[in-house]
Design a protein around this motif. Structure first.
Motif, mmCIF file in Angstrom:
data_model
loop_
_atom_site.group_PDB
_atom_site.id
_atom_site.type_symbol
_atom_site.label_atom_id
_atom_site.label_comp_id
_atom_site.label_asym_id
_atom_site.label_seq_id
_atom_site.Cartn_x
_atom_site.Cartn_y
_atom_site.Cartn_z
ATOM 1 N N TYR A 29 0.844 -1.186 0.000
ATOM 2 C CA TYR A 29 0.000 0.000 0.000
ATOM 3 C C TYR A 29 0.884 1.242 0.000
ATOM 4 N N GLN A 45 1.787 8.435 -3.820
ATOM 5 C CA GLN A 45 0.416 8.262 -4.299
ATOM 6 C C GLN A 45 0.252 8.757 -5.735
ATOM 7 N N GLY A 59 -4.198 -1.678 -9.029
ATOM 8 C CA GLY A 59 -4.617 -1.419 -7.659
ATOM 9 C C GLY A 59 -5.935 -2.094 -7.380
ATOM 10 N N THR A 65 -8.186 0.483 2.423
ATOM 11 C CA THR A 65 -6.824 0.575 1.896
ATOM 12 C C THR A 65 -6.800 0.164 0.434
ATOM 13 N N ARG A 66 -5.946 0.800 -0.339
ATOM 14 C CA ARG A 66 -5.749 0.413 -1.737
ATOM 15 C C ARG A 66 -4.404 -0.282 -1.846
ATOM 16 N N LEU A 67 -4.415 -1.518 -2.315
ATOM 17 C CA LEU A 67 -3.200 -2.303 -2.487
ATOM 18 C C LEU A 67 -2.759 -2.252 -3.940
ATOM 19 N N TYR A 68 -1.455 -2.194 -4.141
ATOM 20 C CA TYR A 68 -0.883 -2.088 -5.487
ATOM 21 C C TYR A 68 0.083 -3.233 -5.744
#
Length: 102
Positions: A29, A45, A59, A65-68
Motif C-alpha cells: 500500500y 500516491q 490497484g 486501503t488500496r493495495l498495489y
C-alpha cells in the motif's frame, strides 16, 4: 545499472523506485511504499496513480486501503520484470529495507 536521481527510465525517480519496490514486495500500500522509499506519501500516491493509468500497476481495494502490485496484464510483463531485476542489481539498500519489511 544504478538508478540515478537526474534521469529515470520510467519518467521520475519515484515512479521507477516504486516499480522496483513492487517487484520486491509483490503487493503493498502507498504508506508502506513511502516509508520504504523514504519519500513523501503524496509523491508516492501520485506516482502510483500515474503508473496505474499507464497500465504498469494494478490497484485493488482492501477495505479502506488500496493495495498495489505490478499489473499481471501489462504489455510485455515478463520483459518489464526482467528489466526491473536488472535495475535492482545495484539497489542493495532497497533490497535490504524490503527484506526487513517482510
Amino acid at each position: 545499472m544504478k538508478v540515478i536521481t537526474t534521469s529515470s527510465p520510467f519518467g521520475s525517480c519515484t515512479r521507477t523506485r516504486g516499480l522496483l519496490a513492487l517487484r520486491l514486495l509483490a503487493e503493498t500500500y502507498a504508506r508502506e511504499l513511502a516509508r520504504l522509499l523514504e519519500s513523501s506519501l503524496s509523491g508516492v500516491q501520485k506516482a502510483l496513480q500515474s503508473l496505474e493509468r499507464d497500465g504498469l500497476v494494478a490497484g485493488r481495494a482492501a477495505g479502506r486501503t488500496r493495495l498495489y502490485r505490478l499489473n499481471p496484464r501489462a504489455p510485455a510483463r515478463q520483459e518489464l520484470e526482467r528489466y526491473l531485476e536488472r535495475l535492482l542489481e545495484s539497489e542493495a539498500g532497497l533490497r535490504a529495507r524490503a527484506a526487513d519489511l517482510r
